[in-house]
Design an enzyme around this catalytic site. Structure first.
Site, mmCIF file in Angstrom:
data_model
loop_
_atom_site.group_PDB
_atom_site.id
_atom_site.type_symbol
_atom_site.label_atom_id
_atom_site.label_comp_id
_atom_site.label_asym_id
_atom_site.label_seq_id
_atom_site.Cartn_x
_atom_site.Cartn_y
_atom_site.Cartn_z
ATOM 1 N N TRP A 1 68.256 -4.869 -46.394
ATOM 2 C CA TRP A 1 68.518 -6.690 -46.722
ATOM 3 C C TRP A 1 66.412 -6.206 -47.506
ATOM 4 C CZ3 TRP A 1 65.323 -9.995 -45.161
ATOM 5 C CH2 TRP A 1 65.302 -11.371 -45.406
ATOM 6 N N HIS A 2 65.610 -6.104 -46.559
ATOM 7 C CA HIS A 2 64.092 -6.148 -47.271
ATOM 8 C C HIS A 2 63.709 -6.043 -48.335
ATOM 9 C CE1 HIS A 2 63.978 -7.233 -42.772
ATOM 10 N NE2 HIS A 2 62.798 -7.408 -43.714
ATOM 11 N N GLY A 3 65.040 -4.643 -48.985
ATOM 12 C CA GLY A 3 64.210 -4.523 -51.101
ATOM 13 C C GLY A 3 65.431 -3.172 -50.782
#
Lengths: 464, 373
Positions: A317-319
């Site tokens: 989700w963060h990247g």
């Protein structure tokens, strides 16, 4: 548009607040929606249409779910697939393509895929999903008014970098925002504290980190560690500063968002850390992924699997880069180990040691988080243990580390609840109120001075 | 009740700032140039230039607002003092030393790049048949390193660069840095990277001795000071509460001076150009600043007096007045603006000496020196 910009502070915010306060109650939400779309379009003039499309589709699906109990599940699946497909298409296509290309280089190597990430897509997609899923579960009522639903999703304070506000938490406030002077004043103070965290602490730590991460070989071992701690503080003050500004702006508009950070660097275990860091994201994953997967109710092996799935997804989700998956798994494994073995051992250690250990684990985590390039990650982590660098301190890195030492110390203190504790104690005294006001004015002036001077001002969490 | 009053005041003050700043922005006169910062301010961004696929309009608006923010000078200065007093001056372009001298941060010098330039200079020596002497001005931070925090002082690598120049074949370094370091005079301005009249005079003495001449004494010049000088390091640092200082000027006595420029009409009888004292930058007071070629004649010099070809950066402009009495002609060339053959100039004017007067920063980084011919 970012909050810590002159465009936001002196163009967008005055117009928005003036309009919002002056308009009659019925028109407020519509105006908020309009200004939030302007806010988004200022930085994403094309993708604003994508966001509007997503809002309209999910609002429609919500209506359908409400009307037809028979198709409720099918509509939920449609919505989830639609939202995840959108997220995948705009965020992960590049990663997917490059990975496949890496595995089968011959026929594919010519083509490259580059899709610009729409700002905040991970945040608003998750917000929309919280509404649809809660509607399916019967936890909330349908929102028939598209303007109110649109205002919930696009509300500019939390639109592009969170906190991820669940629909159930603001449903009632959409009809009845609290616009008392006390509430607005609290909002102003919270906003200024956030602005100060971002502009005065995060950006300063960012300058130090930019210097020390550029040529790790010249840092020396100590320089490399100071660099890593600088980044650890940068990312905290950057993100929690943003969240404070978001909550403060929310208060100014009459909305109360749940707090997103609770002094994560005083956590005494990894489990504790994740109860304090980006709380709205952990809550979202627990509520909508971990528990539906069975959580801890299906035996230990299944629980461990669930944990690893959730943390791989949290990482991703963060990247759209594999280092984020590694970072997520790092926490997945650590949390599992802590649950199984270390938790008991940890409890026997003095609290200070536990806190320092957790801080160290978090710092190393941020190192993995920062370097999207694995070879650069290897070089930097090598320099932490003296591989490939010269001595304890390089000439330049010692000048930088010593110069920034006072700010580092200030950052370390500001990352603890000490300031809030003192402010609460002093709030009993009458003389503290004017002092508090003066402090706010000075803080605001210093922030504007810094914004007028510096061009280095990017928010880290805009990548997501 | 009491709490309410302070909360109300907080909200009112916040609202006032939010409204007053944009109002002042709209009402105050539009500026295109900042004298304090010595630079042109950003122009209003045009929406018509923007592509939706490569959107950066918001960044440009932000830069524009930052440049034209009401009270910008005061705000930028507040931030500069905050950086200084929280110990972070290592991140600035200009350091403030223990005695308030504003000194340039060190330049990162590359030995290979330096040698490329030195080779070019040696070649010019061969073509012209004149031995190139290098008068290299060490940086203020290096000379005054005992007044800087140790960690900052350690960043200056002038000593290493000067040693490399001294060891390079085909050029000879005029000894200067040692004297600057050992005698604690005000060789440099507090607010500028240039040398003062004292610094330039010491350099003049060093050059004359190296070239085999007896330097004149101080009595051959009249000293004056023009109050209110604010140099480049002061404007770059934004430490605008630091005091200004006098610009020190030495004028040679009894010379018949004629000055001509390759890119300015007329012949002038003075080395000094007072019209620049009305501008934000006073340094062009000396010889009208930088020109491709400046020729200074001295009609009172002996017929057999030497002719000097000086290749220089701005430091040469303040050195020249001392050299005037001893030379028939001084030809000053600034390769940043003069792209033609320097050796042809040497021949044209019958130069008998070749001097390079450069700051250590320029000799190490100036691209034009690599194209010298």
């Amino acid at each position: 548009m970012v909050f810590s910009s002159l465009t936001f502070l002196f163009a967008f915010l005055p117009v928005t607040l003036t309009g919002y306060y002056l308009l009659p109650k019925k028109a407020k939400i519509g105006f908020l929606l309009l200004m939030s779309l302007v806010f988004y379009a200022w930085g994403e003039p094309l993708y604003v249409l994508l966001m509007i499309g997503s809002i309209v589709a999910n609002w429609g699906i919500g209506l359908g779910m409400d009307k037809s109990a028979r198709h409720k599940k099918a509509l939920l699946i449609l919505s989830v697939v639609l939202n995840l497909a959108l997220l995948f298409a705009f965020k992960y296509t590049g990663l997917f393509w490059n990975t496949v290309k890496g595995l089968f280089p011959a026929p594919l190597s010519e083509r490259t895929v580059s899709i610009r990430l729409p700002i905040g897509i991970s945040f608003f997609t998750f917000q929309i999903m919280s509404y649809v899923i809660d509607l399916y579960r019967g936890k909330t009522k349908v929102q028939k008014n598209p303007i109110k639903f649109g205002a919930y999703v696009t509300m500019f304070p939390q639109l592009i970098a969170g906190p991820i506000v669940r629909y159930v938490d603001v449903e009632a406030q959409l009809d009845n925002p609290d616009l008392s002077i006390d509430s607005i004043a609290d909002g102003v103070r919270q906003f200024l504290v956030g602005l100060g965290k971002k502009v005065l602490l995060a950006n300063t730590m960012g300058v130090l980190w930019a210097q020390l991460s550029a040529a790790p070989a010249d840092n020396g071992v100590l320089g490399a560690w100071v660099g890593l701690f600088a980044y650890t503080f940068q990312i905290y003050f950057d993100f929690s500063g943003y969240s404070d500004m978001a909550c403060g702006l929310g208060r100014m508009l009459g909305f109360r968002f749940e707090k997103n950070f609770d002094y994560p660097y005083i956590a005494d275990s990894v489990t504790d850390f994740w109860r304090r860091w980006h709380i709205s994201l952990s809550t979202w994953f627990r509520e909508y992924v971990y528990i539906p997967l069975g959580g801890n109710r299906k035996g230990l092996p299944r629980q461990i699997l669930n944990l690893l799935i959730v943390w791989a997804l949290t990482g991703l989700w963060h990247g759209a880069s594999w280092n984020f998956v590694v970072w997520g798994m790092y926490y997945g494994v650590l949390l599992t180990l802590e649950k199984l073995f270390f938790g008991r051992v940890l409890k026997k250690l003095p609290k200070v040691v536990r806190c320092l250990l957790t801080f160290l684990i978090a710092s190393i985590g941020w190192g993995i988080f920062y370097f999207t390039d694995f070879s650069a990650l290897g070089v930097y982590f090598g320099s932490l243990v003296g591989i490939g660098n010269r001595g304890l301190f390089g000439a330049a890195s010692s000048a930088w580390c010593l110069g920034f030492l006072p700010t580092l110390v200030l950052a370390a203190v500001a990352a603890t609840p000490l300031g809030t504790f003192i402010a609460k104690k002093l709030a009993r005294y009458r003389w503290f109120r004017p002092v508090q006001l003066v402090l706010c004015v000075v803080l605001f002036a210093l922030c504007i001075a810094s914004l007028a001077s510096q061009s280095y001002n990017p928010f880290i969490y805009f990548r997501f | 009740m009491k709490r309410n009053v302070w909360n109300l005041l907080t909200v009112v003050l916040f609202a006032l700032v939010l409204l007053a700043v944009p109002l002042a922005f709209l009402l105050l006169p539009y500026r295109t140039f900042s004298e304090a910062e010595r630079r042109y301010l950003a122009e209003p961004p045009k929406l018509s230039d923007e592509k939706l696929s490569d959107w950066s309009y918001d960044d440009k608006v932000e830069t524009f607002l930052a440049d034209h923010l009401p009270g910008r000078n005061a705000l930028v200065s507040v931030n500069a003092y905050l950086t200084l007093y929280t110990g972070r001056q290592v991140s600035a372009d200009v350091f403030c030393d223990a005695e308030g001298y504003l000194v340039e941060a060190p330049v990162d010098f590359d030995a290979k790049e330096l040698h490329k330039r030195l080779d070019r200079i040696a070649k010019l020596g061969e073509t012209t048949g004149l031995a190139p002497r290098l008068l290299i001005v060490p940086s203020t931070g290096y000379v005054r390193s005992d007044k800087l925090p140790k960690t900052l002082a350690a960043l200056y690598r002038d000593g290493e660069a000067l040693q490399q120049i001294a060891d390079a074949p085909g050029v000879s370094l005029v000894p200067l840095a040692e004297r600057f370091q050992s005698e604690g005079q005000s060789w440099y301005y507090r607010t500028d990277h240039h040398w003062t009249a004292d610094g330039a005079f010491a350099a003049y003495e060093a050059y004359m001795r190296a070239a085999g001449h007896e330097p004149l004494s101080r009595d051959a010049f009249t000293r004056s000071g023009i109050d209110g000088y604010s140099g480049s390091t002061r404007s770059r640092s934004a430490l605008w509460l630091h005091p200004t200082e006098p610009l020190t000027v030495d004028e040679p006595i009894g010379c018949g001076i004629s000055v001509t420029f390759s890119d300015r009409e007329g012949t002038y009888e003075s080395l000094f150009f007072a019209e620049h004292l009305d501008e934000y930058d006073w340094y062009p007071y000396f010889l009208d600043g930088n020109h491709p070629v400046t020729v200074i004649g001295n009609t009172n010099a002996a017929a057999d007096a030497p002719v000097l070809l000086m290749v220089k950066d701005s430091f040469g402009n303040t050195l020249a007045p001392y050299l005037v009495p001893s030379y028939r002609t001084i030809v000053m060339v600034d390769p940043r603006y003069y792209k033609k053959s320097v050796s042809a100039l040497a021949e044209q004017y019958g130069a008998t000496e070749l001097l390079f007067c450069y700051s250590i920063e320029r000799i190490a980084t100036d691209e034009s020196l690599k194209l010298l011919k």
